[in-house]
Design a protein around this motif. Structure first.
Motif, PDB file in Angstrom:
ATOM      1  N   VAL A 240       0.864  -1.166   0.000  1.00  0.00           N
ATOM      2  CA  VAL A 240       0.000   0.000   0.000  1.00  0.00           C
ATOM      3  C   VAL A 240       0.911   1.229   0.000  1.00  0.00           C
ATOM      4  O   VAL A 240       1.934   1.259   0.680  1.00  0.00           O
ATOM      5  CB  VAL A 240      -0.956   0.008   1.214  1.00  0.00           C
ATOM      6  CG1 VAL A 240      -0.184  -0.012   2.524  1.00  0.00           C
ATOM      7  CG2 VAL A 240      -1.892   1.202   1.164  1.00  0.00           C
ATOM      8  N   ALA A 241       0.548   2.219  -0.817  1.00  0.00           N
ATOM      9  CA  ALA A 241       1.318   3.457  -0.904  1.00  0.00           C
ATOM     10  C   ALA A 241       0.362   4.635  -0.801  1.00  0.00           C
ATOM     11  O   ALA A 241      -0.761   4.587  -1.304  1.00  0.00           O
ATOM     12  CB  ALA A 241       2.099   3.517  -2.217  1.00  0.00           C
ATOM     13  N   GLU A 242       0.814   5.676  -0.142  1.00  0.00           N
ATOM     14  CA  GLU A 242      -0.024   6.854   0.077  1.00  0.00           C
ATOM     15  C   GLU A 242       0.723   8.104  -0.372  1.00  0.00           C
ATOM     16  O   GLU A 242       1.934   8.260  -0.121  1.00  0.00           O
ATOM     17  CB  GLU A 242      -0.386   6.988   1.560  1.00  0.00           C
ATOM     18  CG  GLU A 242      -1.020   8.309   1.957  1.00  0.00           C
ATOM     19  CD  GLU A 242      -2.421   8.493   1.390  1.00  0.00           C
ATOM     20  OE1 GLU A 242      -2.878   9.646   1.302  1.00  0.00           O
ATOM     21  OE2 GLU A 242      -3.059   7.470   1.038  1.00  0.00           O
ATOM     22  N   GLN A 243       0.011   8.982  -1.063  1.00  0.00           N
ATOM     23  CA  GLN A 243       0.543  10.298  -1.409  1.00  0.00           C
ATOM     24  C   GLN A 243      -0.488  11.355  -1.021  1.00  0.00           C
ATOM     25  O   GLN A 243      -1.609  11.344  -1.525  1.00  0.00           O
ATOM     26  CB  GLN A 243       0.862  10.408  -2.897  1.00  0.00           C
ATOM     27  CG  GLN A 243       1.347  11.789  -3.316  1.00  0.00           C
ATOM     28  CD  GLN A 243       1.788  11.855  -4.760  1.00  0.00           C
ATOM     29  OE1 GLN A 243       2.800  11.253  -5.134  1.00  0.00           O
ATOM     30  NE2 GLN A 243       1.041  12.565  -5.587  1.00  0.00           N
ATOM     31  N   PHE A 244      -0.089  12.250  -0.128  1.00  0.00           N
ATOM     32  CA  PHE A 244      -0.963  13.338   0.309  1.00  0.00           C
ATOM     33  C   PHE A 244      -0.345  14.654  -0.133  1.00  0.00           C
ATOM     34  O   PHE A 244       0.827  14.933   0.152  1.00  0.00           O
ATOM     35  CB  PHE A 244      -1.142  13.340   1.826  1.00  0.00           C
ATOM     36  CG  PHE A 244      -1.933  14.517   2.328  1.00  0.00           C
ATOM     37  CD1 PHE A 244      -3.320  14.492   2.304  1.00  0.00           C
ATOM     38  CD2 PHE A 244      -1.280  15.660   2.796  1.00  0.00           C
ATOM     39  CE1 PHE A 244      -4.054  15.591   2.754  1.00  0.00           C
ATOM     40  CE2 PHE A 244      -2.011  16.753   3.247  1.00  0.00           C
ATOM     41  CZ  PHE A 244      -3.405  16.722   3.222  1.00  0.00           C
ATOM     42  N   THR A 245      -1.129  15.466  -0.835  1.00  0.00           N
ATOM     43  CA  THR A 245      -0.648  16.752  -1.333  1.00  0.00           C
ATOM     44  C   THR A 245      -1.598  17.851  -0.888  1.00  0.00           C
ATOM     45  O   THR A 245      -2.822  17.726  -1.045  1.00  0.00           O
ATOM     46  CB  THR A 245      -0.550  16.753  -2.869  1.00  0.00           C
ATOM     47  OG1 THR A 245       0.185  15.611  -3.310  1.00  0.00           O
ATOM     48  CG2 THR A 245       0.153  18.019  -3.355  1.00  0.00           C
ATOM     49  N   HIS A 246      -1.028  18.921  -0.340  1.00  0.00           N
ATOM     50  CA  HIS A 246      -1.828  20.089   0.039  1.00  0.00           C
ATOM     51  C   HIS A 246      -1.559  21.219  -0.945  1.00  0.00           C
ATOM     52  O   HIS A 246      -0.411  21.643  -1.133  1.00  0.00           O
ATOM     53  CB  HIS A 246      -1.489  20.554   1.453  1.00  0.00           C
ATOM     54  CG  HIS A 246      -2.167  21.843   1.829  1.00  0.00           C
ATOM     55  ND1 HIS A 246      -3.523  21.914   2.091  1.00  0.00           N
ATOM     56  CD2 HIS A 246      -1.680  23.120   1.953  1.00  0.00           C
ATOM     57  CE1 HIS A 246      -3.844  23.167   2.372  1.00  0.00           C
ATOM     58  NE2 HIS A 246      -2.756  23.922   2.302  1.00  0.00           N
ATOM     59  N   PHE A 247      -2.622  21.686  -1.588  1.00  0.00           N
ATOM     60  CA  PHE A 247      -2.553  22.819  -2.502  1.00  0.00           C
ATOM     61  C   PHE A 247      -3.205  24.014  -1.803  1.00  0.00           C
ATOM     62  O   PHE A 247      -4.384  23.962  -1.454  1.00  0.00           O
ATOM     63  CB  PHE A 247      -3.325  22.535  -3.795  1.00  0.00           C
ATOM     64  CG  PHE A 247      -2.830  21.350  -4.583  1.00  0.00           C
ATOM     65  CD1 PHE A 247      -2.062  21.523  -5.724  1.00  0.00           C
ATOM     66  CD2 PHE A 247      -3.148  20.053  -4.197  1.00  0.00           C
ATOM     67  CE1 PHE A 247      -1.623  20.438  -6.466  1.00  0.00           C
ATOM     68  CE2 PHE A 247      -2.715  18.959  -4.926  1.00  0.00           C
ATOM     69  CZ  PHE A 247      -1.948  19.148  -6.064  1.00  0.00           C
ATOM     70  N   GLY A 248      -2.450  25.081  -1.600  1.00  0.00           N
ATOM     71  CA  GLY A 248      -3.021  26.224  -0.904  1.00  0.00           C
ATOM     72  C   GLY A 248      -2.559  27.571  -1.417  1.00  0.00           C
ATOM     73  O   GLY A 248      -2.896  28.602  -0.832  1.00  0.00           O
ATOM     74  N   THR A 249      -1.798  27.581  -2.511  1.00  0.00           N
ATOM     75  CA  THR A 249      -1.269  28.826  -3.065  1.00  0.00           C
ATOM     76  C   THR A 249      -1.849  29.056  -4.452  1.00  0.00           C
ATOM     77  O   THR A 249      -1.804  28.164  -5.307  1.00  0.00           O
ATOM     78  CB  THR A 249       0.264  28.785  -3.144  1.00  0.00           C
ATOM     79  OG1 THR A 249       0.801  28.603  -1.835  1.00  0.00           O
ATOM     80  CG2 THR A 249       0.821  30.070  -3.738  1.00  0.00           C
ATOM     81  N   LEU A 250      -2.381  30.234  -4.678  1.00  0.00           N
ATOM     82  CA  LEU A 250      -2.954  30.593  -5.974  1.00  0.00           C
ATOM     83  C   LEU A 250      -1.896  31.341  -6.786  1.00  0.00           C
ATOM     84  O   LEU A 250      -1.300  32.314  -6.292  1.00  0.00           O
ATOM     85  CB  LEU A 250      -4.191  31.462  -5.769  1.00  0.00           C
ATOM     86  CG  LEU A 250      -5.252  31.477  -6.873  1.00  0.00           C
ATOM     87  CD1 LEU A 250      -5.796  30.072  -7.126  1.00  0.00           C
ATOM     88  CD2 LEU A 250      -6.379  32.434  -6.523  1.00  0.00           C
ATOM     89  N   GLN A 251      -1.672  30.887  -8.023  1.00  0.00           N
ATOM     90  CA  GLN A 251      -0.676  31.505  -8.882  1.00  0.00           C
ATOM     91  C   GLN A 251      -1.263  31.786 -10.267  1.00  0.00           C
ATOM     92  O   GLN A 251      -2.110  31.032 -10.748  1.00  0.00           O
ATOM     93  CB  GLN A 251       0.569  30.617  -9.037  1.00  0.00           C
ATOM     94  CG  GLN A 251       1.441  30.527  -7.812  1.00  0.00           C
ATOM     95  CD  GLN A 251       2.800  29.895  -8.081  1.00  0.00           C
ATOM     96  OE1 GLN A 251       3.661  29.870  -7.220  1.00  0.00           O
ATOM     97  NE2 GLN A 251       3.005  29.378  -9.288  1.00  0.00           N
TER      98      GLN A 251
END
Length: 383
Positions: A91-102
């Motif tokens: 099992v593999a997990e990738q968590f990404t937080h996107f919080g910057t507007l460009q």
């Protein structure tokens, strides 16, 4: 015979020394067991060394430093990733937080506090047919929570479900091991199948003039067609293609991976290239290239376990998508991540990885929400 007479007879060679006989029997038994293990399990040269290490170390007095068996532990760690027949699960997990507007690579105000948290859990099932050929099935389970601005105000929502599964054939094309180093090069060919829901891609049609509601399979008829951007106020950086669980397309994934070690040092390099085709609603995600690699050091190299620390760089770049042959401007991006990674193995059965990726370069076209950090981890068990 009394003890003194027995001792004199042993020293004179008239009677075999029973302790020496036991030692020879033990050594032969250990060697036979190692040979049997190699024959029964078709062990490679590196694991054969590991099987014989306890026998060799038992002849040393005093015990030698642990460096003598570094190559055994390191080889076992690299072999855990490839090189052994039979099944494995992970099992593999990738968590990404996107919080910057460009906008076009430059940070802009984010009045609606737009953000996107993406969790992709990969369920891995594979089988090694030979020591050099492996088939693997990846099943992603996706959960995305988001907040974005719309004409009606701030929208909060989630998207969850199974994504597009993929099947990969992995072959080792070069492999060498000696007393100080291990080198392995493998190549892979994968096919991604359209098993995930592409319904969020319907939002992309709302920006086209005179759009018509497309024919959608019944299982995907649930999302209301809405504009990709608010027509009043600030532009939104979260679009339908960011939220879709699947692409509706059948794609090809090419890959290559190199791993090399020298004593306690090691390095990795990997390449993945995604060849996209036209999917649901005439939407085509752009081809994508991912390069990753960096140097590392084994902090721990025992016979049954290893722990490595690595400095990783990851480049992820793609062009702009297209809709019915027309370019979709807010989809191109190039990200360069940097961060630490840990690799741990136990015997030749269990391995675990963890990595933190911080974007050092964030370049994008038009208005997009871009990542602030990414966490990756995984566990694999080999039977």
């Amino acid at each position: 015979m009394d003890p003194d007479t027995l001792t004199l007879a042993i020293q004179a060679g008239e009677i075999p020394d029973p302790l020496a006989t036991i030692r020879r029997i033990d050594a032969r038994a250990a060697l036979a067991m190692a040979t049997l293990a190699m024959s029964h399990h078709a062990l490679s040269f590196g694991r054969a060394i590991c099987a014989l290490c306890p026998l060799l170390l038992a002849t040393l007095n005093p015990p030698a430093p642990s460096q003598a068996c570094d190559i055994c532990a390191i080889y076992t760690a690299t072999e855990l990733q490839e090189g052994r027949t039979g099944p494995r699960i992970g099992v593999a997990e990738q968590f990404t937080h996107f919080g910057t507007l460009q906008q076009d690579g430059e940070r802009i105000p984010n009045p609606n506090e737009e953000c996107l948290d993406s969790s992709i859990t990969q369920l891995l099932v594979s089988f090694g047919w030979t020591s050099r050929f492996l088939l693997q099935l990846n099943t992603p389970v996706i959960h995305r929570g988001f907040q974005r601005g719309t004409e009606a105000g701030t929208e909060r929502g989630t998207e969850s479900g199974v994504g597009d599964i993929s099947v990969h054939a992995i072959a080792t094309v070069f492999h060498t091991v000696n007393e100080t180093s291990v080198h392995r090069l493998s190549c892979s060919l994968g096919v991604k199948l359209p098993t995930g829901s592409p319904e969020r891609l319907k939002e992309e049609l709302a920006d086209t003039p005179d759009h018509v509601e497309p024919e959608v399979p019944p299982v995907f008829r649930s999302v209301t067609l809405r504009p990709r951007h608010s027509t009043t106020g600030a532009l939104s950086g979260i679009h339908g293609h960011d939220l879709a669980l699947g692409t509706g397309s059948t794609d090809v994934i090419l890959g290559a991976q190199w791993l090399g070690t020298y004593r306690r040092f090691y390095g990795t390099a990997s390449l993945q290239y995604f060849i996209r085709t036209v999917g649901s609603y005439g939407y085509r995600y752009s081809n994508e290239t991912i390069l990753s690699g960096g140097p590392g050091l084994f902090l721990l190299t025992r016979h049954d376990t290893t722990l490595g620390f690595q400095s990783l760089l990851t480049l992820d770049t793609k062009g702009t998508d297209s809709l019915n042959g027309e370019r979709v401007g807010d989809t191109g991006a190039t990200f360069l991540y940097a961060g630490p990674a840990l690799h741990w193995t136990w015997r030749s059965s269990l391995s675990a990885d963890f990595a933190l990726d911080i974007p050092a370069v964030r370049n994008n076209t038009a208005v997009q929400i871009v990542p602030d950090f990414r966490l990756r981890g995984g566990v694999v068990w080999r039977f």
